[in-house]
Structure formats: C-alpha cells, structure tokens
Write a protein that holds these residues in place. Sequence first.
Motif, PDB file in Angstrom:
ATOM      1  N   MET A   1      -2.911 -34.754  53.464  1.00 53.67           N
ATOM      2  CA  MET A   1      -3.205 -34.033  52.255  1.00 53.67           C
ATOM      3  C   MET A   1      -3.998 -34.953  51.325  1.00 53.67           C
ATOM      4  SD  MET A   1      -0.777 -31.990  49.575  1.00 53.67           S
ATOM      5  CE  MET A   1      -0.107 -30.967  50.833  1.00 53.67           C
ATOM      6  N   PHE A   2      -4.985 -34.356  50.667  1.00 56.12           N
ATOM      7  CA  PHE A   2      -5.821 -35.103  49.739  1.00 56.12           C
ATOM      8  C   PHE A   2      -5.290 -34.985  48.321  1.00 56.12           C
ATOM      9  CE2 PHE A   2      -8.902 -33.807  53.071  1.00 56.12           C
ATOM     10  CZ  PHE A   2      -9.261 -35.068  53.497  1.00 56.12           C
ATOM     11  N   SER A   3      -5.580 -36.007  47.537  1.00 52.38           N
ATOM     12  CA  SER A   3      -5.256 -35.924  46.116  1.00 52.38           C
ATOM     13  C   SER A   3      -6.176 -34.881  45.483  1.00 52.38           C
ATOM     14  CB  SER A   3      -5.447 -37.279  45.439  1.00 52.38           C
ATOM     15  OG  SER A   3      -6.810 -37.590  45.350  1.00 52.38           O
ATOM     16  N   PRO A   4      -5.788 -34.294  44.367  1.00 51.34           N
ATOM     17  CA  PRO A   4      -6.633 -33.271  43.724  1.00 51.34           C
ATOM     18  C   PRO A   4      -8.042 -33.762  43.408  1.00 51.34           C
ATOM     19  CG  PRO A   4      -4.440 -33.232  42.780  1.00 51.34           C
ATOM     20  CD  PRO A   4      -4.502 -34.424  43.695  1.00 51.34           C
ATOM     21  N   SER A   5      -8.186 -35.018  43.002  1.00 49.42           N
ATOM     22  CA  SER A   5      -9.523 -35.518  42.662  1.00 49.42           C
ATOM     23  C   SER A   5     -10.401 -35.649  43.908  1.00 49.42           C
ATOM     24  CB  SER A   5      -9.434 -36.854  41.925  1.00 49.42           C
ATOM     25  OG  SER A   5      -8.793 -37.819  42.738  1.00 49.42           O
ATOM     26  N   ILE A   6      -9.822 -36.094  45.025  1.00 48.91           N
ATOM     27  CA  ILE A   6     -10.580 -36.210  46.272  1.00 48.91           C
ATOM     28  C   ILE A   6     -10.912 -34.816  46.803  1.00 48.91           C
ATOM     29  CG2 ILE A   6     -10.502 -36.982  48.675  1.00 48.91           C
ATOM     30  CD1 ILE A   6     -10.865 -39.248  46.657  1.00 48.91           C
ATOM     31  N   LYS A   7      -9.959 -33.901  46.737  1.00 43.25           N
ATOM     32  CA  LYS A   7     -10.186 -32.530  47.184  1.00 43.25           C
ATOM     33  C   LYS A   7     -11.335 -31.898  46.393  1.00 43.25           C
ATOM     34  CE  LYS A   7      -7.778 -28.226  48.120  1.00 43.25           C
ATOM     35  NZ  LYS A   7      -6.507 -27.523  48.082  1.00 43.25           N
ATOM     36  N   HIS A   8     -11.357 -32.117  45.096  1.00 45.81           N
ATOM     37  CA  HIS A   8     -12.434 -31.588  44.252  1.00 45.81           C
ATOM     38  C   HIS A   8     -13.783 -32.191  44.655  1.00 45.81           C
ATOM     39  CE1 HIS A   8     -14.550 -30.070  40.770  1.00 45.81           C
ATOM     40  NE2 HIS A   8     -14.957 -31.306  40.508  1.00 45.81           N
ATOM     41  N   LEU A   9     -13.813 -33.490  44.890  1.00 41.02           N
ATOM     42  CA  LEU A   9     -15.047 -34.162  45.296  1.00 41.02           C
ATOM     43  C   LEU A   9     -15.558 -33.603  46.621  1.00 41.02           C
ATOM     44  CD1 LEU A   9     -17.133 -36.444  44.877  1.00 41.02           C
ATOM     45  CD2 LEU A   9     -15.577 -37.920  46.153  1.00 41.02           C
ATOM     46  N   ILE A  10     -14.672 -33.417  47.578  1.00 38.34           N
ATOM     47  CA  ILE A  10     -15.065 -32.875  48.882  1.00 38.34           C
ATOM     48  C   ILE A  10     -15.633 -31.469  48.731  1.00 38.34           C
ATOM     49  CG2 ILE A  10     -14.162 -32.072  51.112  1.00 38.34           C
ATOM     50  CD1 ILE A  10     -12.276 -34.524  51.022  1.00 38.34           C
ATOM     51  N   GLN A  11     -14.978 -30.648  47.930  1.00 41.61           N
ATOM     52  CA  GLN A  11     -15.461 -29.282  47.721  1.00 41.61           C
ATOM     53  C   GLN A  11     -16.806 -29.278  47.001  1.00 41.61           C
ATOM     54  OE1 GLN A  11     -12.097 -27.636  45.652  1.00 41.61           O
ATOM     55  NE2 GLN A  11     -11.158 -26.891  47.546  1.00 41.61           N
ATOM     56  N   GLU A  12     -16.955 -30.153  46.051  1.00 46.59           N
ATOM     57  CA  GLU A  12     -18.192 -30.219  45.271  1.00 46.59           C
ATOM     58  C   GLU A  12     -19.370 -30.710  46.095  1.00 46.59           C
ATOM     59  OE1 GLU A  12     -19.214 -33.302  41.987  1.00 46.59           O
ATOM     60  OE2 GLU A  12     -18.060 -31.700  41.011  1.00 46.59           O
ATOM     61  N   LYS A  13     -19.130 -31.637  47.012  1.00 43.79           N
ATOM     62  CA  LYS A  13     -20.208 -32.267  47.782  1.00 43.79           C
ATOM     63  C   LYS A  13     -20.247 -31.812  49.241  1.00 43.79           C
ATOM     64  CE  LYS A  13     -21.321 -35.110  44.418  1.00 43.79           C
ATOM     65  NZ  LYS A  13     -22.580 -35.110  43.744  1.00 43.79           N
TER      66      LYS A  13
END
Length: 59
Positions: A1-13
């Motif tokens: 599971m990813f942290s929320p900040s990493i998950k957001h970065l992955i979704q954004e990029k």
Amino acid sequence: MFSPSIKHLIQEKSGSFLIPASRIASVQDDNPLYHAFLILTKIKYSKIPVLDKDELHRH
C-alpha cells in the motif's frame, strides 16, 4: 500500500511512466551502425535499445 502522497503523485504522473509501443524504436545487434544512426536522427531519440535475437528467443 502506498502513502497518500505517493498515491497522489502516481495518479498525477501516470501518463509519463509508460511509453506506448508505437513510440519505441529499436535495432537488432546485427544491424549496421548507420541504421541505428538513421533511426536516432530521423525520430530524434537520444537512445534506442539494441536487441539480441538470441535473448529474445529465451523468454
């Protein structure tokens, strides 16, 4: 599971992580050097993979 900040970065990029197969150029290890040079200059890539036919058949 990813942290929320990493998950957001992955979704954004997400669009920049994968390159469509239609945009990938390669040369075989037995192609003449000028063939690779033509691909590099025509497509304006700075690097292209060199494929070994024997390695492709092992997988």
